[in-house]
Design an enzyme around this catalytic site. Sequence first.
Site, PDB file in Angstrom:
ATOM      1  N   GLY A  77       0.824  -1.354  -0.023  1.00 44.27           N
ATOM      2  CA  GLY A  77       0.145  -0.022   0.058  1.00 44.27           C
ATOM      3  C   GLY A  77       0.952   1.416   0.079  1.00 44.27           C
ATOM      4  O   GLY A  77       2.236   1.138   0.284  1.00 44.27           O
ATOM      5  N   LEU A  78       0.396   2.305  -0.160  1.00 43.98           N
ATOM      6  CA  LEU A  78       0.832   3.549  -0.261  1.00 43.98           C
ATOM      7  C   LEU A  78       1.666   4.049   1.210  1.00 43.98           C
ATOM      8  O   LEU A  78       1.184   3.471   2.225  1.00 43.98           O
ATOM      9  CB  LEU A  78      -0.217   4.863  -0.421  1.00 43.98           C
ATOM     10  CG  LEU A  78      -0.665   4.681  -2.116  1.00 43.98           C
ATOM     11  CD1 LEU A  78      -1.705   5.726  -2.088  1.00 43.98           C
ATOM     12  CD2 LEU A  78       0.547   5.129  -3.091  1.00 43.98           C
ATOM     13  N   GLY A 134      -0.978   2.644   6.485  1.00 47.24           N
ATOM     14  CA  GLY A 134      -1.135   2.081   7.750  1.00 47.24           C
ATOM     15  C   GLY A 134      -0.375   0.650   7.719  1.00 47.24           C
ATOM     16  O   GLY A 134      -0.858  -0.101   8.692  1.00 47.24           O
ATOM     17  N   LYS A 135       0.027   0.267   6.801  1.00 50.30           N
ATOM     18  CA  LYS A 135       0.897  -0.906   6.934  1.00 50.30           C
ATOM     19  C   LYS A 135       1.774  -1.315   8.136  1.00 50.30           C
ATOM     20  O   LYS A 135       1.514  -2.421   8.514  1.00 50.30           O
ATOM     21  CB  LYS A 135       2.036  -1.198   5.816  1.00 50.30           C
ATOM     22  CG  LYS A 135       1.264  -0.816   4.333  1.00 50.30           C
ATOM     23  CD  LYS A 135       2.239  -0.894   3.080  1.00 50.30           C
ATOM     24  CE  LYS A 135       3.334  -0.030   3.284  1.00 50.30           C
ATOM     25  NZ  LYS A 135       3.114   1.442   3.101  1.00 50.30           N
ATOM     26  N   SER A 176       6.322  -1.991  -1.826  1.00 55.13           N
ATOM     27  CA  SER A 176       6.103  -2.973  -2.977  1.00 55.13           C
ATOM     28  C   SER A 176       5.275  -2.647  -3.896  1.00 55.13           C
ATOM     29  O   SER A 176       4.027  -3.036  -4.208  1.00 55.13           O
ATOM     30  CB  SER A 176       6.111  -4.358  -2.425  1.00 55.13           C
ATOM     31  OG  SER A 176       4.731  -4.531  -1.508  1.00 55.13           O
ATOM     32  N   GLY A 200       1.928   5.829   4.469  1.00 54.29           N
ATOM     33  CA  GLY A 200       0.870   6.298   5.129  1.00 54.29           C
ATOM     34  C   GLY A 200      -0.575   5.493   5.038  1.00 54.29           C
ATOM     35  O   GLY A 200      -1.454   5.857   5.803  1.00 54.29           O
TER      36      GLY A 200
END
Length: 203
Positions: A11-12, A16-17, A85, A14
């Site tokens: 994910g982008l 929340g990963k 990724s 920010g």
Amino acid sequence: MDKGFTVWFTGLSGAGKSTLASLLAEELRDRGASVELLDGDEIRNNLSSGLGFSKADRDANIQRIAYVAKLLSRNGVVAITAAISPYRETRFRARASIGNFVEVFADCPLEVCEQRDVKGLYKRARAGEIAQFTGISDPYEAPVNPEVHLRTDLDTPDRCVKVIIDTLIERGHLQDEPAGAPGVYSSEESEAVEERLKALGYL
């Protein structure tokens, strides 16, 4: 849980990963699993410090993360990765290499990610101070069919982790009940409790 597996967050910046990966790691450890958290920033600092942010370098970084995750997974460890990724093909190769692979898409609108950006990276990227920044000057290729698709702008972190846990149970990676859950006793423990109750005169 006998077999290891990899939970691959994408994910982008920010989205929340890292937050979700940390919460998931804590939940899985509570369930008795051996867990390693492979955070994108830590991997960059310790394993890929010589790489930049060109597509070739990003791919090399993800391949290194995938290799470590594969080694962990095949030795019974749950590997949790939290790196942007951004390219589908690279994630596909990671999936093929690792095998026991659960892709989690932390989906969050770009404008929300920018609002969350405490480091000011998006602001710097829009000002041209950071080149090849995912979502601004470099593409992010969202997963087409991830095992878990989370809307991190709409759901709480705890709710998101529950969705992941439920998916892991459905796919046979986890048992429905955590190891050592309250009220669940082995036969030896049951006998010990019974003997104790007898000694106290209750049985």
